[in-house]
Scaffold this motif. Structure first.
Motif, short mmCIF file in Angstrom:
data_model
loop_
_atom_site.label_atom_id
_atom_site.label_comp_id
_atom_site.label_asym_id
_atom_site.label_seq_id
_atom_site.Cartn_x
_atom_site.Cartn_y
_atom_site.Cartn_z
N LEU A 44 29.68 33.96 36.41
CA LEU A 44 29.18 35.29 36.09
C LEU A 44 30.07 36.37 36.71
N ALA A 45 30.50 36.17 37.94
CA ALA A 45 31.39 37.14 38.59
C ALA A 45 32.71 37.25 37.83
N LEU A 46 33.23 36.14 37.36
CA LEU A 46 34.45 36.16 36.56
C LEU A 46 34.24 36.91 35.26
N LYS A 47 33.10 36.67 34.63
CA LYS A 47 32.79 37.31 33.34
C LYS A 47 32.72 38.83 33.46
N ILE A 48 32.02 39.32 34.48
CA ILE A 48 31.82 40.77 34.56
C ILE A 48 32.81 41.45 35.51
N GLY A 49 33.65 40.65 36.15
CA GLY A 49 34.69 41.22 37.01
C GLY A 49 34.17 41.90 38.25
N CYS A 50 33.23 41.24 38.92
CA CYS A 50 32.66 41.84 40.12
C CYS A 50 32.75 40.87 41.29
#
Length: 71
Positions: A37-43
């Motif tokens: 999820l962090a990779l997907k939204i860049g956070c």
């Protein structure tokens, strides 16, 4: 420090395209979905789990780092 005023529920389908990469970089299989999820939204990820820091694609902050002081 910016705090979100809302929570958003994200289905696994929204970040499933990043699961393979997350499996490759995750030091702990239990953390794969969070990294994906962090990779997907860049956070970054906020976690006290030091295992997260054993990868380098997702920035990880501890509570101490977010507060900028010793707890």
């Amino acid at each position: 420090l910016v705090l979100a005023s809302e929570l958003k529920v994200v289905s696994k389908g929204e970040y499933s395209g990043f699961m393979e990469m997350a499996v490759e970089i995750s030091p702990d299989i239990k953390d794969v979905q969070y990294l994906a999820l962090a990779l997907k939204i860049g956070c970054p990820v906020w976690s006290q789990d030091s295992d997260f820091k054993r990868q380098s694609l997702v920035k990880v902050f501890s509570t101490k780092e977010l507060l900028g002081k010793k707890l």
